[in-house]
Design an enzyme around this catalytic site. Structure first.
Site, PDB file in Angstrom:
ATOM      1  N   ASP A 234      -1.838  21.901  80.140  1.00  0.00           N
ATOM      2  CA  ASP A 234      -1.691  21.617  78.714  1.00  0.00           C
ATOM      3  C   ASP A 234      -1.874  20.128  78.401  1.00  0.00           C
ATOM      4  O   ASP A 234      -1.749  19.273  79.279  1.00  0.00           O
ATOM      5  CB  ASP A 234      -0.281  22.017  78.248  1.00  0.00           C
ATOM      6  CG  ASP A 234      -0.106  23.528  78.161  1.00  0.00           C
ATOM      7  OD1 ASP A 234      -0.975  24.260  78.677  1.00  0.00           O
ATOM      8  OD2 ASP A 234       0.907  23.958  77.589  1.00  0.00           O
ATOM      9  N   ASP A 235      -2.128  19.877  77.114  1.00  0.00           N
ATOM     10  CA  ASP A 235      -2.073  18.547  76.489  1.00  0.00           C
ATOM     11  C   ASP A 235      -3.302  17.675  76.740  1.00  0.00           C
ATOM     12  O   ASP A 235      -3.305  16.504  76.383  1.00  0.00           O
ATOM     13  CB  ASP A 235      -0.797  17.767  76.891  1.00  0.00           C
ATOM     14  CG  ASP A 235       0.481  18.453  76.413  1.00  0.00           C
ATOM     15  OD1 ASP A 235       0.371  19.490  75.732  1.00  0.00           O
ATOM     16  OD2 ASP A 235       1.584  17.971  76.731  1.00  0.00           O
ATOM     17  N   HIS A 284      -4.223  24.559  71.759  1.00  0.00           N
ATOM     18  CA  HIS A 284      -2.843  24.070  71.896  1.00  0.00           C
ATOM     19  C   HIS A 284      -2.430  23.294  70.643  1.00  0.00           C
ATOM     20  O   HIS A 284      -1.641  22.351  70.722  1.00  0.00           O
ATOM     21  CB  HIS A 284      -2.747  23.205  73.156  1.00  0.00           C
ATOM     22  CG  HIS A 284      -1.344  22.902  73.609  1.00  0.00           C
ATOM     23  ND1 HIS A 284      -0.335  23.828  73.606  1.00  0.00           N
ATOM     24  CD2 HIS A 284      -0.789  21.759  74.110  1.00  0.00           C
ATOM     25  CE1 HIS A 284       0.785  23.281  74.083  1.00  0.00           C
ATOM     26  NE2 HIS A 284       0.537  22.018  74.375  1.00  0.00           N
ATOM     27  N   HIS A 288      -0.067  18.891  68.177  1.00  0.00           N
ATOM     28  CA  HIS A 288       1.113  19.204  68.991  1.00  0.00           C
ATOM     29  C   HIS A 288       2.442  19.264  68.247  1.00  0.00           C
ATOM     30  O   HIS A 288       3.485  18.850  68.757  1.00  0.00           O
ATOM     31  CB  HIS A 288       1.221  18.207  70.158  1.00  0.00           C
ATOM     32  CG  HIS A 288       1.830  18.808  71.391  1.00  0.00           C
ATOM     33  ND1 HIS A 288       3.193  18.746  71.666  1.00  0.00           N
ATOM     34  CD2 HIS A 288       1.290  19.491  72.410  1.00  0.00           C
ATOM     35  CE1 HIS A 288       3.432  19.355  72.818  1.00  0.00           C
ATOM     36  NE2 HIS A 288       2.303  19.824  73.301  1.00  0.00           N
ATOM     37  N   HIS A 377       0.464  20.082  83.352  1.00  0.00           N
ATOM     38  CA  HIS A 377      -0.113  19.231  82.312  1.00  0.00           C
ATOM     39  C   HIS A 377      -1.203  18.316  82.867  1.00  0.00           C
ATOM     40  O   HIS A 377      -1.031  17.734  83.932  1.00  0.00           O
ATOM     41  CB  HIS A 377       0.981  18.394  81.652  1.00  0.00           C
ATOM     42  CG  HIS A 377       1.977  19.228  80.896  1.00  0.00           C
ATOM     43  ND1 HIS A 377       3.008  19.895  81.525  1.00  0.00           N
ATOM     44  CD2 HIS A 377       2.069  19.523  79.572  1.00  0.00           C
ATOM     45  CE1 HIS A 377       3.703  20.564  80.610  1.00  0.00           C
ATOM     46  NE2 HIS A 377       3.163  20.356  79.419  1.00  0.00           N
TER      47      HIS A 377
HETATM   48 ZN    ZN Z   1       1.913  20.698  75.118  1.00  0.00          ZN
END
Ligand code: ZN
Length: 420
Positions: A234-235, A284, A288, A377
């Protein structure tokens, strides 16, 4: 920018030469072939005239060889019934497909069906420019099916054969040595299709253009009976992402990258590499926030991200990961409306808190089980610890017999392909 695949999520374009080889070689695009309803070309070659090897069950009556997504598929029907266990190249019984690039003469390969553990598997051998055949090596990634005792289907990734897009020439050969059908009576146990000349298949460059999450919904993991584990990051995209891709590529595993929309613009080359490597892109949100309230705010966050991913990469995601895992029925419903399944996880090493490489490794390997979705991540801060832990995590999970896959593969969501 990209043209989506035609009917049935497939892109099949096969040219088969039924006529004399010379005509086909000279004008492969006009080779005798029937055009299917979807605009694809039916690459079936049917035997004309008498069978070649009366004492062999392995006369090929018809064969079809062509492209299905990123794979090549051979399906054939023989004159007699036979068991795969009866094949053994050393004993003079074989069924092989010779594939040459066109225009040749260049190196080619042979793709053979060999018995393996009561079933069948594919094996390949390189063919050098002088026509010398190398050693036959098993190709475990290929699948061989026997719908009945006279039929066979073989499916293999074109990339696993080292084949580049372009025109291919192919010919099937079988041999069925037996008493009264040996060297002295050559011709009675060997068969070729096409009997003279070659057939053609066109291998197109295709790439994933999206996936299909069906009725959507929320998922924490896949089947607990599966030997697969889903890997997700993620991210990103971030400056770390290319190094993650290096690790995945080196280890031969694939993963899902859940990306933040505002970081996606301008990363076209990186996005292309993610898709080319067989990895997957998920949504995603745009910047955020907690979108568990659903409604117009969540709709906007998800839709903008989906749009920038599609604009940048040509790929339309079918997976969404809520930031912080903050989910709700209202949010799942918004995601479903956009064709997105909501993906949570069951393995979280809290790598974002930088607990140390060893802690990340032992948390992931301690919690992972059949069907797990692993959360890590590749963005949102320094990710050296996760990056350092990743090769060890992959090696340990592989050693336990797990296949590491993108989440859509874990959940059985089909990928859609289109022209590159
Ligand atoms: Zn995230």
């Amino acid at each position: 920018m990209t043209r989506p695949a035609a009917a049935a999520a497939t892109l099949v374009a096969v040219l088969a030469a039924l006529g004399p080889a010379l005509r086909s070689v000279g004008r492969p695009d006009r080779a005798s072939a029937r055009t299917g309803a979807s605009g694809s070309v039916d690459g079936t070659v049917v035997r004309r005239g008498a069978i070649q090897a009366p004492s062999s069950p392995l006369n090929i009556l018809s064969a079809r060889f062509g492209q299905l997504d990123q794979d090549l598929v051979l399906s054939l029907r023989t004159s007699g019934r036979w068991r795969t266990s009866q094949l053994a190249a050393a004993g003079g019984r074989s069924l092989c497909l010779r594939i040459l690039t066109h225009p040749a003469p260049g190196p080619g390969l042979e793709l053979c069906v060999v018995p393996a553990g009561g079933g069948a598997q594919a094996a390949t051998a390189r063919l050098d420019a002088r026509g010398r055949l190398g050693r036959l090596r098993p190709l475990p990634t290929a699948t061989v099916r026997r719908p009945d005792a006279r039929s066979l289907t073989l499916r293999v990734a074109a990339g696993d054969l080292g084949l580049a897009p372009g025109l291919l020439r192919w010919q099937l050969s079988t041999n069925w040595s037996r008493a009264g059908c040996g060297a002295r009576s050559a011709g009675t146990c060997a068969d070729l299709l096409p009997a003279a000349g070659v057939a053609f298949a066109r291998l197109l460059a295709v790439r994933p253009v999206g996936c299909d999450s069906g009725r959507g919904g929320q998922f924490t993991n896949g089947s607990r009976r599966s030997r697969m584990v889903g890997l997700s990051f993620d991210d990103g995209p971030s400056t770390y992402t290319p190094r993650y891709l290096d690790v995945l590529e080196r280890e031969g595993v694939r993963a899902t990258f859940f990306q933040i929309g505002e970081q996606v613009a301008g990363t076209g080359a990186l996005e292309s590499r993610i898709l080319r490597d067989g990895d997957e892109i998920g949504d995603h949100t745009f910047n955020h926030p907690d979108v568990s309230g659903g409604g117009a705010f969540a709709q906007d966050q998800l839709a903008r991200t989906r749009a920038v991913i599609q604009r940048t990469s040509g790929y339309q995601p079918c997976l969404f990961r809520p930031p912080y895992g903050a989910t709700s029925p209202a949010l799942v419903s918004v995601a479903r409306g956009l064709g997105l399944a909501t993906i949570i996880w069951d393995v979280d090493p809290r790598d974002w808190s930088r607990p140390g490489t060893d802690a990340i490794y032992s948390r992931v390997t301690g919690m992972a089980q059949r069907g797990s979705v692993i959360l890590m991540h590749d963005g949102g801060g320094p990710r050296d610890q996760t990056l350092a832990a990743l090769p060890r995590i992959i090696d340990t999970l592989k050693a336990r017999g797990y296949q590491l896959v993108p989440v859509s593969v874990l959940l059985g969501f089909p990928t859609r392909y289109g022209r590159r």
